[in-house]
Design a protein around this motif. Structure first.
Motif, PDB file in Angstrom:
ATOM      1  N   LEU A  48       0.833  -1.206   0.000  1.00 37.48           N
ATOM      2  CA  LEU A  48       0.000   0.000   0.000  1.00 37.48           C
ATOM      3  C   LEU A  48       0.865   1.253   0.000  1.00 37.48           C
ATOM      4  O   LEU A  48       0.621   2.197  -0.757  1.00 37.48           O
ATOM      5  N   GLY A  49       1.874   1.261   0.859  1.00 41.58           N
ATOM      6  CA  GLY A  49       2.765   2.411   0.922  1.00 41.58           C
ATOM      7  C   GLY A  49       3.547   2.609  -0.358  1.00 41.58           C
ATOM      8  O   GLY A  49       3.813   3.748  -0.765  1.00 41.58           O
ATOM      9  N   THR A  50       3.912   1.515  -1.023  1.00 38.15           N
ATOM     10  CA  THR A  50       4.630   1.609  -2.297  1.00 38.15           C
ATOM     11  C   THR A  50       3.783   2.337  -3.338  1.00 38.15           C
ATOM     12  O   THR A  50       4.253   3.255  -4.024  1.00 38.15           O
ATOM     13  N   GLY A  51       2.522   1.929  -3.463  1.00 37.75           N
ATOM     14  CA  GLY A  51       1.629   2.611  -4.401  1.00 37.75           C
ATOM     15  C   GLY A  51       1.424   4.058  -4.036  1.00 37.75           C
ATOM     16  O   GLY A  51       1.374   4.942  -4.901  1.00 37.75           O
ATOM     17  N   LEU A  52       1.331   4.311  -2.729  1.00 34.21           N
ATOM     18  CA  LEU A  52       1.120   5.675  -2.267  1.00 34.21           C
ATOM     19  C   LEU A  52       2.344   6.547  -2.545  1.00 34.21           C
ATOM     20  O   LEU A  52       2.212   7.743  -2.857  1.00 34.21           O
ATOM     21  N   ALA A  53       3.538   5.962  -2.456  1.00 32.92           N
ATOM     22  CA  ALA A  53       4.759   6.710  -2.769  1.00 32.92           C
ATOM     23  C   ALA A  53       4.749   7.166  -4.227  1.00 32.92           C
ATOM     24  O   ALA A  53       5.119   8.298  -4.544  1.00 32.92           O
TER      25      ALA A  53
END
Length: 320
Positions: free
Chosen positions: A121-126
């Protein structure tokens, strides 16, 4: 460096399309806030469901935010390769995958798989934040950029106010206080069954979140957002940056990175620790679940001040 500043075809947009584009970016910041600040509930929730220590429970925040460190630079290469709109679509798809990972994680009650989902999730958000932030600057006069940033902050924190309340309403039940108090006295079999039921409550909300994120990726790809051109720069910018060969020759960029680091760090500490802090005073999760929303509501005051004062009363430079 020949490509230090993004020249954008935003000046070709009509006023109507500019406002539509700003609205789309506002929606993105709302999504950022909703996905990020729900961690304030996940930390104490996972602590109970997996009987974790304080240290282990905060791996939720670590797994989520370490992805920014890992993926921020690769995100810039992705956006350069495929364009900003396609890049944001990829970011949404990555977030959708992260949300769907919660399903097998909940079925098996495996904390490590949840952490993988949070990292994804954080990867996509980055990727999304790398793409979305430049739009805030270019969609409108640069003199009002700080004002637009404040508006986006309200979208972000407004979602953060709603996220813990809505998520808690979906996964927590009226009788959970009694359940939490009885866990230590249950037999191992009864406790496992209760915790399995507890953690599987995340399956439906995160399945919905994953589906919505996938749909948003398609929507953004075909939205009227202007594409950002990173291959060309204006003559004014080219002249100002001539002779510069290192990123460290842009002190405003370095200082901005330090400012964002401190800004996000203080917010995460305040919001993600408020429920465990309340627990230390004997206030249970069922009562403390709204505390992150209160904290975020106060942060909105700063953004409202920014909107009302910048740049009419005080310039962006003086505020900084």
């Amino acid at each position: 460096m020949s490509k230090t500043t993004a020249a954008v075809r935003a000046d070709q947009l009509s006023q109507r399309d500019t406002w539509i584009s700003i609205g789309i970016i506002g929606m993105l910041f709302f999504i950022f806030g909703f996905v990020s600040w729900v961690n304030a509930i996940l930390i104490p929730y996972f602590k109970i469901a997996f009987t974790l220590s304080n240290f282990d429970s905060y791996l939720v925040a670590f797994a989520f935010y370490i992805s920014y460190l890992v993926m921020s630079v690769p995100s810039s290469y992705l956006l350069k390769a495929v364009g900003f709109k396609k890049g944001m679509m990829v970011g949404f798809f990555a977030m959708a995958v992260g949300a769907f990972i919660f399903v097998p994680a909940a079925m098996s009650r495996t904390y490590e798989i949840f952490l993988l989902g949070l990292f994804t999730l954080g990867t996509g958000l980055a990727v999304l934040q790398t793409a979305a932030n430049p739009y805030v600057t270019v969609l409108g006069p640069k003199e009002n950029a700080a004002q637009r940033i404040s508006v986006m902050g309200i979208f972000n924190k407004g979602a953060g106010i709603l996220a813990p309340i809505l998520f808690a309403a979906v996964i927590l039940r009226v009788g959970d206080n009694e359940l939490f108090q009885q866990l230590d006295t249950m037999t191992p079999e009864a406790k496992d069954a209760a915790l399995d039921e507890l953690i599987r409550r995340v399956i439906l909300p995160y399945s919905v979140v994953g589906t919505v994120l996938f749909g948003l990726g398609i929507f953004v790809r075909f939205s009227p957002l202007p594409e950002i051109d990173t291959e060309h720069e204006t003559a004014e910018v080219a002249e100002a940056n001539s002779g510069k060969t290192s990123i460290f020759q842009f002190p405003h960029l370095i200082l901005g990175a330090v400012a964002i680091f401190l800004h996000v760090g203080t917010q995460v500490i305040a919001i993600d620790t408020v429920i465990p802090y309340a627990n230390s005073f004997g206030i249970g999760l069922m009562e403390a679940k709204v505390f992150p929303s209160y904290t975020l509501a106060f942060t909105i005051l700063g953004y409202l001040i920014g909107i009302s004062l910048i740049p009419k009363v005080i310039s962006q430079v003086n505020v900084l």
